[in-house]
Design an enzyme around this catalytic site. Structure first.
Site, PDB file in Angstrom:
ATOM      1  N   ILE A   1      40.647  41.551  52.335  1.00 58.53           N
ATOM      2  CA  ILE A   1      41.042  40.041  51.925  1.00 58.53           C
ATOM      3  C   ILE A   1      39.773  39.610  51.779  1.00 58.53           C
ATOM      4  CG2 ILE A   1      41.007  39.626  54.422  1.00 58.53           C
ATOM      5  CD1 ILE A   1      43.257  37.343  53.890  1.00 58.53           C
ATOM      6  N   SER A   2      39.855  38.697  50.672  1.00 57.05           N
ATOM      7  CA  SER A   2      38.718  38.080  49.997  1.00 57.05           C
ATOM      8  C   SER A   2      38.369  36.831  51.022  1.00 57.05           C
ATOM      9  CB  SER A   2      38.859  37.663  48.636  1.00 57.05           C
ATOM     10  OG  SER A   2      38.886  38.678  47.827  1.00 57.05           O
ATOM     11  N   ASN A   3      37.079  36.545  50.894  1.00 54.69           N
ATOM     12  CA  ASN A   3      36.631  35.278  51.820  1.00 54.69           C
ATOM     13  C   ASN A   3      37.216  33.897  51.173  1.00 54.69           C
ATOM     14  OD1 ASN A   3      34.457  33.986  49.986  1.00 54.69           O
ATOM     15  ND2 ASN A   3      33.823  35.666  50.098  1.00 54.69           N
TER      16      ASN A   3
ATOM     17  N   ARG B   1      45.925  31.857  57.112  1.00 51.49           N
ATOM     18  CA  ARG B   1      44.963  32.899  56.483  1.00 51.49           C
ATOM     19  C   ARG B   1      45.342  33.834  58.041  1.00 51.49           C
ATOM     20  NH1 ARG B   1      39.335  34.912  56.302  1.00 51.49           N
ATOM     21  NH2 ARG B   1      39.070  36.176  54.265  1.00 51.49           N
TER      22      ARG B   1
END
EC number: 2.1.1.77
Length: 227
Positions: free
Chosen positions: A72-74, A46
């Protein structure tokens, strides 16, 4: 792993494989059960999908800015949506052929989905973001994600049907143009709503569509048109 070959940011300390391992254990504790999803989350680095200034925070369970007003999503929500795309709420894991993602962003969720599917078509409305992310995916050798610049509300009729459709942005109502592009047995996963949003799962069963509303979420809105 292909994503880290010859990359000077491959990871030590807070961006190491060990840190990803801790993230995966946290995902287990949060209820993610699909071993294929967990393996994908543990494999995709990530920190290589965020700006270098933020990479030390990459494995925190939080959304991070990626520019252009996007995030950016968790990790939990990426894993949760991937698990729903494969299983539905209570079903058995499905082998995914072609998947459609709406909202390419930095490419992280697409790369995770790419570990679970033969091909991922990902549509992004912001041209500059598409160019930046296409270059990143090429550098990281993510070869089965196909970025497209366009209006995600229309999907990709020429490439339908899709085994799964994942929306990385919220919409006030279920977009029927996208639902129509699901294969029989396919699943659409999306954040539904405006200020108050709910994770929504729609499964196609022949000509019927079964909708389930799950936990609360918070995403940027899905905007029409291209930029």
């Amino acid at each position: 792993m292909a994503e880290t070959l010859n990359n000077p940011r491959a990871g030590i300390g807070m961006t190491s494989a060990r840190t990803r391992g801790r993230m995966v254990e946290r995902l287990r504790e949060q209820g993610i059960k699909d071993e294929m999803v967990l393996a994908a989350m543990g494999t995709v680095p990530r920190h290589l999908y965020v700006d270098q200034a933020l990479e030390s925070r990459a494995y925190e369970d939080t959304a991070l800015p990626i520019g252009f007003g996007q995030t950016i999503s968790n990790p939990y929500i990426v894993a949760r949506m991937a698990e729903l795309a494969r299983h539905g709420e209570n079903g058995n894991g499905q082998t995914l052929g072609r998947v459609l993602e709406i909202g390419l962003g930095c490419g992280y969720q697409a790369a995770v989905l790419g570990k679970l599917a033969r091909e991922v078509v990902s549509i992004e409305r912001i041209a500059a973001l598409v160019g930046k992310t296409r270059a990143r995916l090429r550098e990281l050798r993510v070869n089965n994600v196909k970025p497209k610049h366009g209006d995600g509300m229309h999907g990709a009729r020429d490439l339908a049907p899709f085994d799964a459709i994942v929306l990385a942005a919220a919409f006030a109502e279920v977009p029927q143009a996208l639902v129509a592009q699901l294969a029989d047995g396919g699943r659409l996963v999306m954040p539904l709503g405006n200020a108050a949003q709910t994770l929504c799962l729609i499964e196609r069963q022949g000509e019927a569509f079964v909708e389930r509303r799950l936990e609360g979420v918070k995403f940027v809105p899905l905007l029409p048109g291209v930029a």
